[in-house]
Design an enzyme around this catalytic site. Structure first.
Site, PDB file in Angstrom:
ATOM      1  N   SER A 135      -7.864  -6.497 -10.814  1.00  0.00           N
ATOM      2  CA  SER A 135      -7.081  -7.275  -9.863  1.00  0.00           C
ATOM      3  C   SER A 135      -7.894  -8.497  -9.486  1.00  0.00           C
ATOM      4  CB  SER A 135      -6.781  -6.409  -8.629  1.00  0.00           C
ATOM      5  OG  SER A 135      -6.076  -7.156  -7.664  1.00  0.00           O
ATOM      6  N   LYS A 161      -4.371  -8.562 -13.509  1.00  0.00           N
ATOM      7  CA  LYS A 161      -3.384  -8.751 -12.430  1.00  0.00           C
ATOM      8  C   LYS A 161      -3.858  -9.892 -11.547  1.00  0.00           C
ATOM      9  CE  LYS A 161      -2.638  -6.144  -8.193  1.00  0.00           C
ATOM     10  NZ  LYS A 161      -2.312  -4.837  -7.611  1.00  0.00           N
ATOM     11  N   LEU A 162      -3.030 -10.922 -11.459  1.00  0.00           N
ATOM     12  CA  LEU A 162      -3.377 -12.077 -10.624  1.00  0.00           C
ATOM     13  C   LEU A 162      -2.685 -11.943  -9.281  1.00  0.00           C
ATOM     14  CD1 LEU A 162      -2.909 -15.030 -13.158  1.00  0.00           C
ATOM     15  CD2 LEU A 162      -4.879 -13.486 -12.880  1.00  0.00           C
ATOM     16  N   LYS A 163      -3.436 -12.141  -8.203  1.00  0.00           N
ATOM     17  CA  LYS A 163      -2.824 -12.224  -6.885  1.00  0.00           C
ATOM     18  C   LYS A 163      -2.144 -13.589  -6.786  1.00  0.00           C
ATOM     19  CE  LYS A 163      -4.124  -8.349  -4.884  1.00  0.00           C
ATOM     20  NZ  LYS A 163      -3.161  -7.404  -4.273  1.00  0.00           N
ATOM     21  N   ASP A 188       0.750  -9.911  -8.389  1.00  0.00           N
ATOM     22  CA  ASP A 188       0.982  -9.152  -7.151  1.00  0.00           C
ATOM     23  C   ASP A 188       1.015 -10.130  -5.989  1.00  0.00           C
ATOM     24  OD1 ASP A 188       1.087  -7.347  -5.058  1.00  0.00           O
ATOM     25  OD2 ASP A 188      -0.883  -6.448  -5.441  1.00  0.00           O
ATOM     26  N   ASN A 190       1.758  -9.201  -2.639  1.00  0.00           N
ATOM     27  CA  ASN A 190       1.540  -8.597  -1.323  1.00  0.00           C
ATOM     28  C   ASN A 190       2.536  -9.139  -0.283  1.00  0.00           C
ATOM     29  OD1 ASN A 190      -1.718  -8.359  -2.351  1.00  0.00           O
ATOM     30  ND2 ASN A 190      -0.741  -6.565  -1.434  1.00  0.00           N
ATOM     31  N   GLU A 213       4.698  -7.638  -8.692  1.00  0.00           N
ATOM     32  CA  GLU A 213       4.484  -6.565  -7.717  1.00  0.00           C
ATOM     33  C   GLU A 213       4.742  -7.067  -6.297  1.00  0.00           C
ATOM     34  OE1 GLU A 213       0.577  -4.879  -8.180  1.00  0.00           O
ATOM     35  OE2 GLU A 213       0.678  -3.768  -6.289  1.00  0.00           O
ATOM     36  N   GLY A 290      -4.983   0.537  -6.241  1.00  0.00           N
ATOM     37  CA  GLY A 290      -6.326   0.698  -5.698  1.00  0.00           C
ATOM     38  C   GLY A 290      -6.504  -0.102  -4.434  1.00  0.00           C
TER      39      GLY A 290
HETATM   40  C1  NPQ Z   1      -2.718  -4.180  -3.796  1.00  0.00           C
HETATM   41  N1  NPQ Z   1      -5.184  -3.929  -4.048  1.00  0.00           N
HETATM   42  O1  NPQ Z   1      -2.434  -3.692  -4.849  1.00  0.00           O
HETATM   43  C2  NPQ Z   1      -4.103  -4.092  -3.212  1.00  0.00           C
HETATM   44  C3  NPQ Z   1      -4.166  -4.550  -1.835  1.00  0.00           C
HETATM   45  C4  NPQ Z   1      -5.387  -5.024  -1.183  1.00  0.00           C
HETATM   46  C5  NPQ Z   1      -6.765  -3.944  -5.838  1.00  0.00           C
HETATM   47  O2  NPQ Z   1      -5.116  -5.544  -5.582  1.00  0.00           O
HETATM   48  C6  NPQ Z   1      -9.879  -5.725   0.867  1.00  0.00           C
HETATM   49  C7  NPQ Z   1      -9.893  -4.467   0.313  1.00  0.00           C
HETATM   50  C8  NPQ Z   1      -8.755  -6.505   0.758  1.00  0.00           C
HETATM   51  C9  NPQ Z   1      -8.785  -3.980  -0.335  1.00  0.00           C
HETATM   52  C10 NPQ Z   1      -6.484  -6.794   0.012  1.00  0.00           C
HETATM   53  C11 NPQ Z   1      -5.605  -4.561  -5.140  1.00  0.00           C
HETATM   54  C12 NPQ Z   1      -7.631  -6.012   0.111  1.00  0.00           C
HETATM   55  C13 NPQ Z   1      -7.642  -4.748  -0.441  1.00  0.00           C
HETATM   56  C14 NPQ Z   1      -5.380  -6.291  -0.635  1.00  0.00           C
HETATM   57  C15 NPQ Z   1      -6.501  -4.266  -1.071  1.00  0.00           C
HETATM   58  O3  NPQ Z   1      -1.839  -4.700  -3.146  1.00  0.00           O
HETATM   59 MG    MG Z   2      -0.221  -4.410  -4.484  1.00  0.00          MG
END
Ligand code: NPQ
Ligand code: MG
Length: 368
Positions: A135, A161-163, A188, A190, A213, A290
């Site tokens: 990620s 996976k790009l945020k 993703d 969020n 996502e 995760g």
């Molecule tokens: C998700 N995780 O899938 C998350 C959310 C997320 C691995 O992309 C600090 C620690 C900041 C954990 C921000 C991944 C975070 C975090 C977002 C998890 O949406």
């Molecule tokens: Mg997510």
């Protein structure tokens, strides 16, 4: 099995790479571990809540308080504890899934260690290793992003996976697709968009993404269904799926074609397995999400990801992706795969010296 004592331990682990999402920028991981001492032995649970509400309502100090004041007392009255009885003992307390999952994980670990059974065997895992995805946080520039992704390509991850967030979506995705060819790519958000962004999000259809996502807010299932009708890219839900019940509802509405499963988000590993089961019954692929867990949380996630319906690469990475030192022996990846632990319980033990070095606070509870 009876709960006799518990320890709530806070750790402060520096992140090797800053992790930026639409929820904020993290430079460290503030961790809550719960060690239970039972009539049959010890177990460890990891709370995935973040320091502040954002990903969901829960936050670390609140989760610690709920665990200490309400959850541990509710399980401590039982003298015939089993993993399956934890969630039912906690069912009278609404919400607080990450806190509940922590308690279930710790008691499950104790119960399974006492029986010599691994998490993976107990949950029904069929895989010896799990495909790893990485990620990638929001970068300061496209150049920085390409340099970071290039490093991950060299490390052998099976999926990227790009945020994304408004202002950081089509261009970074285009740049990664052009530079790295036919790598397995997904994004993703969020929950950073609204249905008003449908036309913009449809531009992502040009890049052969495995999924988009959680584009929209957690409660907006009907809007996700409406968006799904306007995109070719499959929609995956993360934040919106809080139980097997909500997974069935989302599937029935057409709000998602894929589900991200995180035990913390849904109240425990047994509810996570039920989501896996209902998704399998509906032909919906799932994968293990995760939360930047330590080796303890990642060990449990590896066991979950070993179930047969987890057919897409997980947000499970080797320890060194996030941490220079982990509280367990470093989890390593070879050829984009990580082995599912096979020892009793989590199958991994904390390293006391490392644990102590990163500990900021310990509360010991001897009565509930
Ligand atoms: C998700 N995780 O899938 C998350 C959310 C997320 C691995 O992309 C600090 C620690 C900041 C954990 C921000 C991944 C975070 C975090 C977002 C998890 O949406
Ligand atoms: Mg997510």
């Amino acid at each position: 099995m009876r709960l006799e004592r518990a320890e709530l331990r806070r750790l402060d682990l520096p992140l090797r790479t800053p992790f930026r999402t639409s929820l904020g920028l993290e430079l460290r991981r503030d961790i809550l571990l719960v060690r239970v001492v039972t009539s049959e032995g010890e177990g460890w649970g990891e709370c995935v809540a973040l320091p502040e509400p954002g990903y969901s309502e829960e936050y670390l100090d609140g989760a610690a308080e709920v665990i200490r004041r309400f959850l541990l007392p509710a399980v401590a009255v039982l003298d015939d504890l089993t993993p399956a009885r934890v969630a039912s003992a906690l069912a009278c307390i609404p919400g607080n899934p990450m806190a509940k999952a922590t308690v279930e994980m710790a008691l499950m670990d104790a119960w399974l260690r006492a029986r010599g059974v691994s998490f993976a065997d107990y949950l029904g895992g069929v895989r010896g290793e799990v495909e790893c995805g990485v990620s990638v946080g929001i970068a300061d520039s496209i150049g920085d992003l390409l340099a970071e992704v290039a490093g991950y390509v060299d490390e052998g991850y099976r999926r990227f996976k790009l945020k994304v967030e408004p202002g950081w979506d089509v261009e970074p995705v285009r740049a990664v697709r052009e530079r790295f060819g036919d790598v397995v790519l997904q994004v993703d958000a969020n929950a950073a968009y609204t249905l008003g962004h449908a036309r913009l999000l449809a531009e992502l259809d040009n890049f052969d993404l495995v999924m988009l996502e959680q584009p929209l807010p957690t409660a907006d299932l009907r809007d996700h269904a409406a968006l799904a009708r306007r995109l070719r890219t499959p929609i995956c839900l993360d934040e919106s799926i809080t139980s097997a019940r909500s997974a069935v509802d989302a599937i029935a509405l057409g709000a998602c074609a894929i589900v991200n499963i995180k035990a913390g988000r849904v109240g425990g590993y047994l509810e996570a397995r039920r989501i896996h089961d209902v998704c399998a019954a509906h032909g919906i692929p799932v994968w293990c999400g995760g939360m930047l867990e330590t080796g303890l949380g990642q060990a449990a996630n590896l066991a979950l990801a070993a179930l047969p319906g987890f057919t897409l690469p997980a947000d499970i990475a080797p320890s060194r992706r996030y941490f220079s030192e982990d509280v367990t022996p470093m989890i390593t990846m070879g050829d984009g795969l990580i082995a599912v632990p096979r020892g009793p319980g989590l199958g991994l033990d904390p390293e006391p010296e490392i644990m102590e070095r990163f500990t900021t606070d310990v509360a010991t509870l001897t009565e509930f």
